[in-house]
Design a protein around this motif. Structure first.
Motif, PDB file in Angstrom:
ATOM      1  N   LEU A   2       0.824  -1.205   0.000  1.00 33.07           N
ATOM      2  CA  LEU A   2       0.000   0.000   0.000  1.00 33.07           C
ATOM      3  C   LEU A   2       0.855   1.250   0.000  1.00 33.07           C
ATOM      4  N   LYS A   3       1.905   1.244   0.799  1.00 28.32           N
ATOM      5  CA  LYS A   3       2.827   2.381   0.849  1.00 28.32           C
ATOM      6  C   LYS A   3       3.423   2.656  -0.531  1.00 28.32           C
ATOM      7  N   GLU A   4       3.669   1.592  -1.278  1.00 25.98           N
ATOM      8  CA  GLU A   4       4.357   1.742  -2.562  1.00 25.98           C
ATOM      9  C   GLU A   4       3.423   2.219  -3.671  1.00 25.98           C
ATOM     10  N   PHE A   5       2.174   1.737  -3.676  1.00 28.78           N
ATOM     11  CA  PHE A   5       1.273   2.042  -4.785  1.00 28.78           C
ATOM     12  C   PHE A   5       0.153   3.000  -4.430  1.00 28.78           C
ATOM     13  N   GLY A   6      -0.112   3.178  -3.141  1.00 21.08           N
ATOM     14  CA  GLY A   6      -1.229   4.027  -2.756  1.00 21.08           C
ATOM     15  C   GLY A   6      -2.554   3.294  -2.910  1.00 21.08           C
ATOM     16  N   GLU A   7      -3.607   3.871  -2.312  1.00 23.06           N
ATOM     17  CA  GLU A   7      -4.911   3.214  -2.328  1.00 23.06           C
ATOM     18  C   GLU A   7      -5.435   3.009  -3.743  1.00 23.06           C
ATOM     19  N   THR A   8      -5.283   4.018  -4.588  1.00 22.54           N
ATOM     20  CA  THR A   8      -5.824   3.892  -5.947  1.00 22.54           C
ATOM     21  C   THR A   8      -5.119   2.783  -6.707  1.00 22.54           C
ATOM     22  N   GLY A   9      -3.793   2.713  -6.573  1.00 19.54           N
ATOM     23  CA  GLY A   9      -3.052   1.658  -7.258  1.00 19.54           C
ATOM     24  C   GLY A   9      -3.475   0.270  -6.812  1.00 19.54           C
ATOM     25  N   ILE A  10      -3.648   0.098  -5.499  1.00 23.09           N
ATOM     26  CA  ILE A  10      -4.061  -1.209  -4.991  1.00 23.09           C
ATOM     27  C   ILE A  10      -5.481  -1.538  -5.433  1.00 23.09           C
ATOM     28  N   GLU A  11      -6.348  -0.547  -5.425  1.00 19.84           N
ATOM     29  CA  GLU A  11      -7.732  -0.789  -5.848  1.00 19.84           C
ATOM     30  C   GLU A  11      -7.796  -1.237  -7.303  1.00 19.84           C
ATOM     31  N   VAL A  12      -6.941  -0.646  -8.157  1.00 23.37           N
ATOM     32  CA  VAL A  12      -6.897  -1.074  -9.561  1.00 23.37           C
ATOM     33  C   VAL A  12      -6.421  -2.524  -9.645  1.00 23.37           C
ATOM     34  N   MET A  13      -5.398  -2.878  -8.856  1.00 16.68           N
ATOM     35  CA  MET A  13      -4.939  -4.274  -8.837  1.00 16.68           C
ATOM     36  C   MET A  13      -6.058  -5.209  -8.390  1.00 16.68           C
ATOM     37  N   GLN A  14      -6.788  -4.802  -7.359  1.00 17.75           N
ATOM     38  CA  GLN A  14      -7.881  -5.630  -6.872  1.00 17.75           C
ATOM     39  C   GLN A  14      -8.982  -5.783  -7.920  1.00 17.75           C
ATOM     40  N   GLN A  15      -9.227  -4.730  -8.677  1.00 18.67           N
ATOM     41  CA  GLN A  15     -10.229  -4.808  -9.743  1.00 18.67           C
ATOM     42  C   GLN A  15      -9.792  -5.778 -10.829  1.00 18.67           C
ATOM     43  N   LEU A  16      -8.491  -5.761 -11.164  1.00 22.22           N
ATOM     44  CA  LEU A  16      -7.966  -6.729 -12.123  1.00 22.22           C
ATOM     45  C   LEU A  16      -8.132  -8.152 -11.592  1.00 22.22           C
ATOM     46  N   LYS A  17      -7.786  -8.336 -10.335  1.00 16.87           N
ATOM     47  CA  LYS A  17      -7.928  -9.655  -9.716  1.00 16.87           C
ATOM     48  C   LYS A  17      -9.387 -10.095  -9.729  1.00 16.87           C
ATOM     49  N   GLN A  18     -10.309  -9.210  -9.385  1.00 17.93           N
ATOM     50  CA  GLN A  18     -11.732  -9.532  -9.365  1.00 17.93           C
ATOM     51  C   GLN A  18     -12.231  -9.921 -10.752  1.00 17.93           C
ATOM     52  N   THR A  19     -11.739  -9.225 -11.773  1.00 19.78           N
ATOM     53  CA  THR A  19     -12.167  -9.500 -13.139  1.00 19.78           C
ATOM     54  C   THR A  19     -11.658 -10.860 -13.628  1.00 19.78           C
ATOM     55  N   MET A  20     -10.405 -11.160 -13.325  1.00 21.72           N
ATOM     56  CA  MET A  20      -9.779 -12.365 -13.875  1.00 21.72           C
ATOM     57  C   MET A  20      -9.976 -13.589 -12.985  1.00 21.72           C
ATOM     58  N   ASP A  21     -10.255 -13.359 -11.714  1.00 25.08           N
ATOM     59  CA  ASP A  21     -10.410 -14.462 -10.776  1.00 25.08           C
ATOM     60  C   ASP A  21     -11.540 -14.125  -9.802  1.00 25.08           C
ATOM     61  N   PRO A  22     -12.767 -14.038 -10.294  1.00 21.73           N
ATOM     62  CA  PRO A  22     -13.883 -13.542  -9.468  1.00 21.73           C
ATOM     63  C   PRO A  22     -14.154 -14.377  -8.225  1.00 21.73           C
ATOM     64  N   ASN A  23     -13.812 -15.658  -8.251  1.00 14.63           N
ATOM     65  CA  ASN A  23     -14.035 -16.496  -7.072  1.00 14.63           C
ATOM     66  C   ASN A  23     -12.828 -16.541  -6.134  1.00 14.63           C
ATOM     67  N   GLY A  24     -11.764 -15.837  -6.521  1.00 17.66           N
ATOM     68  CA  GLY A  24     -10.604 -15.726  -5.636  1.00 17.66           C
ATOM     69  C   GLY A  24      -9.900 -17.033  -5.344  1.00 17.66           C
ATOM     70  N   ILE A  25      -9.820 -17.931  -6.326  1.00 16.04           N
ATOM     71  CA  ILE A  25      -9.243 -19.250  -6.054  1.00 16.04           C
ATOM     72  C   ILE A  25      -7.729 -19.290  -6.254  1.00 16.04           C
ATOM     73  N   LEU A  26      -7.172 -18.378  -7.076  1.00 15.14           N
ATOM     74  CA  LEU A  26      -5.755 -18.501  -7.460  1.00 15.14           C
ATOM     75  C   LEU A  26      -4.845 -17.912  -6.384  1.00 15.14           C
ATOM     76  N   ASN A  27      -4.098 -18.799  -5.750  1.00 18.27           N
ATOM     77  CA  ASN A  27      -3.102 -18.438  -4.746  1.00 18.27           C
ATOM     78  C   ASN A  27      -3.621 -17.387  -3.767  1.00 18.27           C
ATOM     79  N   PRO A  28      -4.742 -17.659  -3.094  1.00 19.99           N
ATOM     80  CA  PRO A  28      -5.364 -16.642  -2.255  1.00 19.99           C
ATOM     81  C   PRO A  28      -4.481 -16.245  -1.074  1.00 19.99           C
TER      82      PRO A  28
END
Length: 493
Positions: A462-488
């Motif tokens: 979080l310190k490195e990317f900021g909230e917006t950066g992390i939120e974008v990463m989370q959105q990518l994760k949600q889109t590509m792995d909506p059930n959160g199964i990959l290396n949770p």
């Protein structure tokens, strides 16, 4: 669950005394429900009865890497032999919402393969074919179980090699997954610069080629850069099953050398000055006096116990002489010793094997301990400050912390040997590691140059990317792995 606002995340047991204190917490391994017999039987139908194991010894082997993180075994281990089998396992796990953790050679240092939420570990090391080599185009295509040493042995008669060398004989697709680097990065770059295309199995079992089917051009401006989206994703976005890699010509001649200095400042200043002079170094590695002492004891060497540089020059014999002469003058200007040369192949291999064995040498300083590692990276101009200050942090904490570094690209490591059963010791080392990472970030650097985030550095992301950066990463994760199964639980929650 991936859209949870970061402002609601509260620190767990460890408190960080820093103005930016909204870090991710590191939770304990959660209890998981046992897998159903039906799911295990379905796995057996996909990969074969002999390729599924629930034996505790096999599960424990697949529940930990080389780091200090406590083993968190999966509930079952499946061994895939083809991309079709990987796809089938991913589809099955996604349908049942069962965690799926890709496993390569298991040489990571941040707990990236620990199954903290149970599930299925998918070992892909049986997919070990070198599919194609194109010497005239300087590229090759390999399956995910091929290791870097295997590839270079195969290439021996072609005059080519794959130079990215993290030390361990890691699987090449695992190196893609963590964006690995190593001693040759100062000349050849990291995995990001040397991966041209990848075959990736997504969470729902679909298979994509990140640069298009069989594409292996050096340049492209077509569409999004999906290749580098998956490089460094640590198995959280997809399972890499094939990679197309850049190859390089083996240098005409190479020589290696060691020189020592009175203090760390002089050694690191020398590194910066050599690079500022534009000298094309093949490798330039820093080891502090603690690391040198560990190397002497573990590898039966007799190097002077002092901050030192390991260097390698490559090119034509004339260029070697010229570059070595210039570097020698810079070394002397900073009070360094004369070079001790390693000229023939066996001598050079011994020198670099000693460097690559440094992790095990550090652990031998305290038998029975595991490595707590950190690997910050900063712009070259800030390297002297971060190295010197980090050494002060280690000394003030009164812990053993051998320092080594690929200082040619601003990256260095500390391998703290820690007693896993001593929480006070782990907390002390953790605090030092965090201070080092925060300093690197303040100096325009990163909390990890090549080991990845895994479990160990989530609170620093979080310190490195900021909230917006992390939120974008989370959105990518949600889109590509909506059930959160990959290396949770890896990289972020």
């Amino acid at each position: 669950m991936f859209r949870r606002r970061l402002t609601n995340v509260v620190p767990a047991a460890v408190k960080f005394s820093h103005q930016h204190n909204k870090f991710f917490s590191v939770e304990a391994a959660q209890r998981v429900a046992p897998l159903t017999d039906g799911l295990v039987q379905s796995l057996q139908r996909i990969v074969g009865n002999n390729n599924v194991s629930q034996a505790m010894a096999v599960r424990e082997q697949h529940g930990k890497d080389e780091s200090y993180h406590v083993c968190a075994p999966p509930q079952v281990v499946a061994f895939a032999e083809s991309v079709e089998q990987v796809s089938g396992v991913a589809r099955l796990c996604n349908e049942h919402r069962v965690p799926l953790i890709p496993f390569g050679s298991g040489t990571g240092l941040e707990g990236g393969i620990n199954a903290i939420k149970g599930g299925v570990c998918l070992d892909v090391m049986k997919m070990d074919k070198i599919l194609a080599v194109h010497p005239e185009d300087f590229d090759c295509q390999v399956e995910c179980g091929v290791t870097r040493k295997t590839l270079n042995n195969y290439l021996r008669d072609t005059g080519l090699w794959f130079p990215i060398d993290p030390g361990a004989d890691a699987s090449l697709c695992g190196m893609c997954s963590t964006s690995a680097s190593g001693t040759n990065a100062v000349r050849y770059g990291t995995m990001r610069e040397n991966v041209m295309n990848m075959e990736v199995v997504l969470a729902d079992g679909r298979v994509i080629d990140t640069a298009g089917k069989d594409r292996r051009t050096r340049k492209t401006s077509a569409g999004y850069n999906l290749t580098n989206l998956f490089v460094g994703s640590e198995g959280t976005l997809g399972i890499i099953t094939k990679a197309t890699l850049r190859l390089h010509g083996i240098p005409e001649s190479s020589v290696s050398a060691v020189c020592s200095f009175e203090d760390i400042q002089a050694a690191v200043d020398t590194t910066v000055q050599v690079l500022q002079c534009g000298i094309p170094m093949a490798r330039i590695e820093f080891l502090d006096e603690v690391s040198i002492d560990a190397c002497n004891k573990y590898s039966n060497m007799d190097m002077r116990v002092a901050p030192s540089l390991f260097l390698e020059f490559s090119g034509s014999p004339k260029s070697l002489d010229d570059n070595a002469e210039i570097v020698g003058e810079i070394v002397k200007m900073n009070g360094g010793s004369d070079f001790k040369w390693a000229t023939d192949v066996d001598e050079r291999n011994l020198l670099w094997k000693t460097r690559h064995d440094i992790l095990y040498a550090c652990m031998a300083l305290r038998p029975g301990c595991k490595p707590y590692s950190t690997d910050v990276c900063v712009p070259i101009s800030n390297l002297p400050k971060v190295v010197v200050e980090s050494k002060k942090y280690i000394d003030e904490a009164g812990v053993i912390g051998p320092m080594v570094g690929h200082v040619g690209d601003g990256n260095f490591h500390v391998f703290f040997p820690v007693d896993q059963s001593n929480p006070d010791e782990i907390k002390t080392v953790h605090d030092v590691s965090v201070k080092m990472a925060l300093l690197a970030q303040e100096l325009d650097g990163t909390c990890t140059g090549e080991h990845g985030i895994g479990l160990g550095k989530r609170e620093l992301l979080l310190k490195e990317f900021g909230e917006t950066g992390i939120e974008v990463m989370q959105q990518l994760k949600q889109t590509m792995d909506p059930n959160g199964i990959l290396n949770p639980g890896k990289v972020f929650f």
